[in-house]
Design a protein around this motif. Structure first.
Motif, PDB file in Angstrom:
ATOM      1  N   GLY A  14      15.011   1.995  23.261  1.00  0.00           N
ATOM      2  CA  GLY A  14      13.883   2.923  23.200  1.00  0.00           C
ATOM      3  C   GLY A  14      14.271   4.358  23.463  1.00  0.00           C
ATOM      4  O   GLY A  14      13.547   5.086  24.170  1.00  0.00           O
ATOM      5  N   GLY A  15      15.432   4.768  22.959  1.00  0.00           N
ATOM      6  CA  GLY A  15      15.886   6.131  23.172  1.00  0.00           C
ATOM      7  C   GLY A  15      16.445   6.389  24.553  1.00  0.00           C
ATOM      8  O   GLY A  15      16.716   7.536  24.921  1.00  0.00           O
ATOM      9  N   GLU A  16      16.620   5.313  25.333  1.00  0.00           N
ATOM     10  CA  GLU A  16      17.101   5.450  26.703  1.00  0.00           C
ATOM     11  C   GLU A  16      18.437   4.731  26.847  1.00  0.00           C
ATOM     12  O   GLU A  16      18.699   3.736  26.171  1.00  0.00           O
ATOM     13  N   ASP A  17      19.299   5.219  27.733  1.00  0.00           N
ATOM     14  CA  ASP A  17      20.540   4.535  28.063  1.00  0.00           C
ATOM     15  C   ASP A  17      20.317   3.689  29.318  1.00  0.00           C
ATOM     16  O   ASP A  17      19.970   4.223  30.380  1.00  0.00           O
ATOM     17  N   ILE A  18      20.517   2.372  29.170  1.00  0.00           N
ATOM     18  CA  ILE A  18      20.362   1.450  30.291  1.00  0.00           C
ATOM     19  C   ILE A  18      21.750   0.967  30.696  1.00  0.00           C
ATOM     20  O   ILE A  18      22.472   0.368  29.904  1.00  0.00           O
TER      21      ILE A  18
END
Length: 224
Positions: A14-18
């Protein structure tokens, strides 16, 4: 034997780095018995996949037996797994239609060993876990503890430099769990290197050294 230097594993969602692992570093020397303990979602599975050459890290370096395998291809990782690592999983991962002996023999076939050597190794490995008399039984004809013994024998037969066990007692009752941990202790006393991944503090305490993982970060457990 195992050296992780600032290893990270990052998933893009979702456009995030986890970060499943965040700059994790650890050392395991040859002949050590080490547990890596942490709750669900802590990064244990990701750590196991990297140590077991089932996946690559995105950052940092992983050395196994002094060999950097950080940028290995899937084919190269498969060769390392087959040659150096003996896996023991929570759910045993035995092939239902194969006997205990055939399950133990399977990785030796992949190693292209001659039939007489395969037979000798299968016999030896099943004797080590006290199951040679059940060699012709299918997994469904064995108890959970016996199936895990077969899985340990399968790892033993391949003569790996590292035993990597992922929640090896997770599907077993407490009495059988103690028996399985006893086998790992015996293997350690014989000079084998063992790394156990677990969420169970009691299982983790059985190792000679304990490493904790939480939120993808690793720390040594120092007993007071």
């Amino acid at each position: 034997m195992i050296r992780l230097n600032h290893v990270s594993k990052i998933y893009h969602m979702g456009g995030e780095d986890i970060y499943a692992l965040r700059e994790a570093s650890l050392r395991v020397r040859k002949g050590e018995f080490v547990s890596i303990v942490g709750p669900s979602g802590s990064g244990k599975s990701t750590m196991m996949n990297i140590i077991g050459c089932l996946d690559n890290s995105d950052e940092g370096e992983y050395l196994l037996d002094g060999e950097s395998i950080t940028n290995y291809s899937e084919k190269e990782l498969a060769k390392v797994r087959n040659r150096k690592i003996g896996f023991v999983f929570q759910n045993f991962n035995l092939i239902p239609k194969m006997t205990a002996a055939q399950n133990v023999e399977l990785p030796l076939i992949y190693q292209k060993l001659p039939s007489h050597e395969r037979a000798e190794r299968v016999k030896w490995a099943l004797e080590q876990v006290k199951l040679y008399e059940r060699r012709e039984h299918l997994p469904a004809e064995l108890s959970g503890g016996q199936q895990q013994r077969v899985a340990i024998a399968r790892a033993l037969a391949a003569r790996p430099s590292l035993f990597l066990a992922d929640e090896p007692t997770g599907a077993l009752d407490s009495k059988t769990s103690r028996e399985i941990m006893g086998i790992f202790k015996d293997l350690h006393e014989q000079g084998n290197t063992i790394v156990i991944i677990t969420h169970d503090e009691n299982v983790a305490d059985e190792a000679e050294r304990k490493i904790r993982i939480r939120d993808g970060q690793v720390s040594e457990v120092v007993e007071s």
